[in-house]
Design a protein around this motif. Structure first.
Motif, PDB file in Angstrom:
ATOM      1  N   GLN A 174       0.828  -1.204   0.000  1.00  0.00           N
ATOM      2  CA  GLN A 174       0.000   0.000   0.000  1.00  0.00           C
ATOM      3  C   GLN A 174       0.866   1.259   0.000  1.00  0.00           C
ATOM      4  O   GLN A 174       0.580   2.229  -0.721  1.00  0.00           O
ATOM      5  N   ALA A 175       1.924   1.245   0.801  1.00  0.00           N
ATOM      6  CA  ALA A 175       2.804   2.415   0.906  1.00  0.00           C
ATOM      7  C   ALA A 175       3.480   2.734  -0.416  1.00  0.00           C
ATOM      8  O   ALA A 175       3.653   3.907  -0.776  1.00  0.00           O
ATOM      9  N   GLU A 176       3.885   1.705  -1.165  1.00  0.00           N
ATOM     10  CA  GLU A 176       4.533   1.928  -2.463  1.00  0.00           C
ATOM     11  C   GLU A 176       3.546   2.522  -3.459  1.00  0.00           C
ATOM     12  O   GLU A 176       3.893   3.424  -4.240  1.00  0.00           O
ATOM     13  N   ILE A 177       2.324   2.045  -3.439  1.00  0.00           N
ATOM     14  CA  ILE A 177       1.293   2.609  -4.324  1.00  0.00           C
ATOM     15  C   ILE A 177       1.055   4.074  -3.974  1.00  0.00           C
ATOM     16  O   ILE A 177       0.980   4.943  -4.865  1.00  0.00           O
ATOM     17  N   VAL A 178       0.955   4.358  -2.688  1.00  0.00           N
ATOM     18  CA  VAL A 178       0.751   5.736  -2.246  1.00  0.00           C
ATOM     19  C   VAL A 178       1.934   6.618  -2.651  1.00  0.00           C
ATOM     20  O   VAL A 178       1.757   7.754  -3.122  1.00  0.00           O
ATOM     21  N   ARG A 179       3.158   6.111  -2.501  1.00  0.00           N
ATOM     22  CA  ARG A 179       4.353   6.890  -2.846  1.00  0.00           C
ATOM     23  C   ARG A 179       4.324   7.313  -4.302  1.00  0.00           C
ATOM     24  O   ARG A 179       4.600   8.475  -4.641  1.00  0.00           O
ATOM     25  N   ILE A 180       4.001   6.385  -5.192  1.00  0.00           N
ATOM     26  CA  ILE A 180       3.996   6.678  -6.630  1.00  0.00           C
ATOM     27  C   ILE A 180       2.906   7.695  -6.962  1.00  0.00           C
ATOM     28  O   ILE A 180       3.144   8.685  -7.674  1.00  0.00           O
ATOM     29  N   LEU A 181       1.719   7.485  -6.420  1.00  0.00           N
ATOM     30  CA  LEU A 181       0.616   8.391  -6.732  1.00  0.00           C
ATOM     31  C   LEU A 181       0.828   9.760  -6.102  1.00  0.00           C
ATOM     32  O   LEU A 181       0.462  10.779  -6.694  1.00  0.00           O
ATOM     33  N   ASP A 182       1.450   9.805  -4.937  1.00  0.00           N
ATOM     34  CA  ASP A 182       1.784  11.100  -4.327  1.00  0.00           C
ATOM     35  C   ASP A 182       2.728  11.903  -5.218  1.00  0.00           C
ATOM     36  O   ASP A 182       2.605  13.129  -5.331  1.00  0.00           O
ATOM     37  N   ALA A 183       3.661  11.220  -5.861  1.00  0.00           N
ATOM     38  CA  ALA A 183       4.630  11.913  -6.717  1.00  0.00           C
ATOM     39  C   ALA A 183       3.916  12.608  -7.875  1.00  0.00           C
ATOM     40  O   ALA A 183       4.249  13.742  -8.243  1.00  0.00           O
ATOM     41  N   PHE A 184       2.929  11.918  -8.455  1.00  0.00           N
ATOM     42  CA  PHE A 184       2.171  12.531  -9.546  1.00  0.00           C
ATOM     43  C   PHE A 184       1.343  13.716  -9.048  1.00  0.00           C
ATOM     44  O   PHE A 184       1.288  14.769  -9.693  1.00  0.00           O
ATOM     45  N   THR A 185       0.698  13.554  -7.897  1.00  0.00           N
ATOM     46  CA  THR A 185      -0.159  14.620  -7.393  1.00  0.00           C
ATOM     47  C   THR A 185       0.657  15.843  -6.969  1.00  0.00           C
ATOM     48  O   THR A 185       0.209  16.980  -7.126  1.00  0.00           O
ATOM     49  N   GLU A 186       1.859  15.640  -6.457  1.00  0.00           N
ATOM     50  CA  GLU A 186       2.712  16.769  -6.058  1.00  0.00           C
ATOM     51  C   GLU A 186       3.141  17.597  -7.261  1.00  0.00           C
ATOM     52  O   GLU A 186       3.193  18.832  -7.195  1.00  0.00           O
ATOM     53  N   LEU A 187       3.453  16.917  -8.363  1.00  0.00           N
ATOM     54  CA  LEU A 187       3.821  17.646  -9.579  1.00  0.00           C
ATOM     55  C   LEU A 187       2.644  18.467 -10.083  1.00  0.00           C
ATOM     56  O   LEU A 187       2.786  19.648 -10.424  1.00  0.00           O
ATOM     57  N   ALA A 188       1.468  17.843 -10.107  1.00  0.00           N
ATOM     58  CA  ALA A 188       0.277  18.567 -10.555  1.00  0.00           C
ATOM     59  C   ALA A 188      -0.031  19.733  -9.622  1.00  0.00           C
ATOM     60  O   ALA A 188      -0.461  20.796 -10.067  1.00  0.00           O
ATOM     61  N   ALA A 189       0.215  19.547  -8.319  1.00  0.00           N
ATOM     62  CA  ALA A 189      -0.064  20.604  -7.341  1.00  0.00           C
ATOM     63  C   ALA A 189       0.812  21.822  -7.588  1.00  0.00           C
ATOM     64  O   ALA A 189       0.360  22.969  -7.456  1.00  0.00           O
ATOM     65  N   GLN A 399      -2.552  15.325 -15.292  1.00  0.00           N
ATOM     66  CA  GLN A 399      -3.715  14.698 -14.684  1.00  0.00           C
ATOM     67  C   GLN A 399      -4.073  13.395 -15.402  1.00  0.00           C
ATOM     68  O   GLN A 399      -4.394  12.383 -14.771  1.00  0.00           O
ATOM     69  N   GLN A 400      -3.979  13.407 -16.725  1.00  0.00           N
ATOM     70  CA  GLN A 400      -4.248  12.184 -17.495  1.00  0.00           C
ATOM     71  C   GLN A 400      -3.230  11.103 -17.148  1.00  0.00           C
ATOM     72  O   GLN A 400      -3.591   9.921 -17.015  1.00  0.00           O
ATOM     73  N   GLN A 401      -1.968  11.504 -17.020  1.00  0.00           N
ATOM     74  CA  GLN A 401      -0.918  10.539 -16.682  1.00  0.00           C
ATOM     75  C   GLN A 401      -1.165   9.954 -15.289  1.00  0.00           C
ATOM     76  O   GLN A 401      -1.051   8.737 -15.078  1.00  0.00           O
ATOM     77  N   TYR A 402      -1.498  10.827 -14.354  1.00  0.00           N
ATOM     78  CA  TYR A 402      -1.787  10.383 -12.985  1.00  0.00           C
ATOM     79  C   TYR A 402      -2.959   9.401 -12.966  1.00  0.00           C
ATOM     80  O   TYR A 402      -2.887   8.343 -12.325  1.00  0.00           O
ATOM     81  N   GLU A 403      -4.046   9.731 -13.670  1.00  0.00           N
ATOM     82  CA  GLU A 403      -5.218   8.854 -13.669  1.00  0.00           C
ATOM     83  C   GLU A 403      -4.908   7.515 -14.327  1.00  0.00           C
ATOM     84  O   GLU A 403      -5.420   6.468 -13.898  1.00  0.00           O
ATOM     85  N   TYR A 404      -4.060   7.533 -15.348  1.00  0.00           N
ATOM     86  CA  TYR A 404      -3.671   6.291 -16.019  1.00  0.00           C
ATOM     87  C   TYR A 404      -2.952   5.360 -15.050  1.00  0.00           C
ATOM     88  O   TYR A 404      -3.294   4.174 -14.921  1.00  0.00           O
ATOM     89  N   TYR A 405      -1.942   5.897 -14.350  1.00  0.00           N
ATOM     90  CA  TYR A 405      -1.193   5.066 -13.411  1.00  0.00           C
ATOM     91  C   TYR A 405      -2.025   4.703 -12.191  1.00  0.00           C
ATOM     92  O   TYR A 405      -1.865   3.618 -11.612  1.00  0.00           O
ATOM     93  N   ARG A 406      -2.913   5.600 -11.793  1.00  0.00           N
ATOM     94  CA  ARG A 406      -3.793   5.269 -10.664  1.00  0.00           C
ATOM     95  C   ARG A 406      -4.657   4.056 -10.989  1.00  0.00           C
ATOM     96  O   ARG A 406      -4.825   3.147 -10.163  1.00  0.00           O
ATOM     97  N   ASP A 407      -5.179   4.027 -12.208  1.00  0.00           N
ATOM     98  CA  ASP A 407      -5.984   2.871 -12.620  1.00  0.00           C
ATOM     99  C   ASP A 407      -5.152   1.600 -12.640  1.00  0.00           C
ATOM    100  O   ASP A 407      -5.610   0.533 -12.223  1.00  0.00           O
ATOM    101  N   LEU A 408      -3.908   1.700 -13.135  1.00  0.00           N
ATOM    102  CA  LEU A 408      -3.043   0.521 -13.165  1.00  0.00           C
ATOM    103  C   LEU A 408      -2.728   0.017 -11.753  1.00  0.00           C
ATOM    104  O   LEU A 408      -2.809  -1.183 -11.465  1.00  0.00           O
ATOM    105  N   LEU A 409      -2.379   0.933 -10.885  1.00  0.00           N
ATOM    106  CA  LEU A 409      -1.919   0.554  -9.548  1.00  0.00           C
ATOM    107  C   LEU A 409      -3.038   0.056  -8.643  1.00  0.00           C
ATOM    108  O   LEU A 409      -2.779  -0.621  -7.647  1.00  0.00           O
ATOM    109  N   LEU A 410      -4.264   0.400  -8.983  1.00  0.00           N
ATOM    110  CA  LEU A 410      -5.392  -0.004  -8.139  1.00  0.00           C
ATOM    111  C   LEU A 410      -6.254  -1.068  -8.795  1.00  0.00           C
ATOM    112  O   LEU A 410      -7.317  -1.418  -8.284  1.00  0.00           O
ATOM    113  N   ASN A 411      -5.778  -1.600  -9.908  1.00  0.00           N
ATOM    114  CA  ASN A 411      -6.548  -2.600 -10.649  1.00  0.00           C
ATOM    115  C   ASN A 411      -6.258  -3.999 -10.095  1.00  0.00           C
ATOM    116  O   ASN A 411      -5.682  -4.857 -10.765  1.00  0.00           O
TER     117      ASN A 411
END
Length: 419
Positions: A174-189, A399-411
């Motif tokens: 779970q922590a690794e998934i969160v780490r990757i998705l946090d990186a995308f959200t921080e860039l977008a932020a 945002q598109q890139q983040y959503e793409y990886y989010r779908d992969l990581l949570l599938n």
């Protein structure tokens, strides 16, 4: 990160256990607070979470725009820190992780992790998986004029526990998934912060350009015969949409799809329906007169297309003698908002009627001055909001890139597929 098989490699053959929302969370509804009880709203320190907070400050919140006093929670408990909220009526699917104790209004269903699962989940992992629940909510709503989620299905929605037999490895996954998705959200932020600065500059110039106090400019009621008149929209509902035909504007689309002006419509109705509905003419303003919060009420779009368009109920049409974009920009100013707020009625559903709008004062400079103001604001608006260039385009791509990886990581493998 290789796209294909990343989650499989992360799981490394581990099983996935599935639990329903009702299994994992305490489920409680938000509630309404009386606007007439001043003691609730004075000297408050308890966060009062509304949709406005998500729109203003994002989906992970540690404070609120409004606070209420302790008197608002007598006989009731605060929702605990690190609970999640989901909009299960009106604007469906918006959700947030609240990291402090709070109260929330009736629009939200609140999910608090049960004690027996406290050491089996990372809060932000559940928050990210919440996007899947949010998408499910949007697909499973009641078919009525006021949308709401199928709450029986909501309770049965399932969330995954990776590697349930090894809690330490489960939390590491779970922590690794969160780490990757946090990186995308921080860039977008970071990009979004820059865009907010630009929009703040734009708002400043708009307020200045449309402020004619102290100048020889008349301020007239919008319903004055020298300015314009209001008409209510017709009986258009979403069920009347067809794939092609006569353009139409539904009130809900004004604050979810349209900007200051438009030349095309998102939706259509049949020619037969259009003949009996109320229509906006080119140059008219279409105004949403109903919303679930004060911000949405009276959002407006100038119709600049070449043909008349059908307009829904819960909207009104402003036919006028001014520059259409000038009027639409005026509706965005604090000068207009201050007058609008005094006209809003209703508790759960907020609304303004056409008679009240007709009394709001609007500056009426010469047509040349209206055009000058519009030309300046058009240029600034394009820089701030265009999706074809600059920061907005970069944010959209991230945002598109983040959503793409989010779908992969949570599938995760579905329950019937899991061994």
């Amino acid at each position: 990160m290789s796209d294909l098989g990343f989650l499989e490699r992360l799981l490394d053959g581990a099983a996935v256990e599935w639990k329903t929302i009702a299994d994992v969370f305490h489920i409680r509804n938000g509630y309404t607070l009386s606007r007439s009880k001043n003691e609730i709203w004075e000297n408050g320190a308890v966060p009062w979470i509304r949709m406005d907070d998500i729109r203003a400050n994002g989906q992970i919140l540690d404070h609120s725009l409004l606070q209420v006093s302790e008197s608002a929670v007598k006989g009731r408990k605060l929702f605990p820190a690190n609970s999640m909220i989901f909009a299960t009526s009106a604007t469906i699917g918006d959700h947030a992780l609240i990291t402090v104790p709070y109260l929330a209004n009736q629009r939200f269903t609140n999910l608090t992790l049960k004690e027996e699962f406290a050491n089996r989940f990372i809060d932000k992992f559940l928050f990210y998986y919440g996007f899947r629940l949010a998408a499910w909510c949007q697909r499973n709503t009641t078919k009525s004029s006021f949308a709401s989620v199928d709450m029986d299905g909501f309770r049965k929605f399932q969330v995954p526990i990776p590697c349930p037999e090894d809690p330490e490895k489960s939390l590491a996954i779970q922590a690794e998934i969160v780490r990757i998705l946090d990186a995308f959200t921080e860039l977008a932020a970071e990009l979004t912060t820059e865009l907010k600065i630009r929009k703040k500059q734009y708002n400043h110039y708009r307020e200045q350009l449309l402020n004619f106090e102290g100048k020889k400019v008349d301020h007239l009621p919008m319903g004055d015969e020298r300015v314009g008149k209001f008409r209510r929209g017709g009986g258009l509902q979403k069920k009347d949409f067809v794939e092609a035909g006569v353009g139409c504007i539904h009130y809900s689309q004004i604050y979810t799809h349209y900007g200051t002006y438009t030349r095309t419509t998102k939706s259509f109705v049949s020619e037969e329906f259009a003949k009996k509905d109320r229509m906006a003419r080119p140059g008219d303003l279409v105004i949403a007169t109903t919303g679930v919060n004060d911000e949405d009420v009276c959002k407006a779009v100038a119709w600049l297309g070449g043909e008349d368009v059908a307009v829904s109920s819960d909207a009104c049409i402003f036919s006028h003698k001014l520059n259409p974009k000038f009027v639409s920009y005026f509706f965005q100013t604090e000068q207009f908002q201050k007058q609008k707020r005094a006209c809003i009625t209703g508790a759960i559903v907020r609304c303004v009627n056409a008679d009240s709008l007709a009394k709001i004062l609007i500056p009426v400079p010469a047509s040349e001055e209206q055009e000058r103001v519009v030309n300046i604001l058009n240029k600034i608006d394009t820089l701030a909001t265009s999706l074809s260039e600059g920061l907005p385009r970069e944010i959209s791509l991230r945002q598109q890139q983040y959503e793409y990886y989010r779908d992969l990581l949570l599938n995760f493998p579905e329950p019937e597929e899991a061994a």
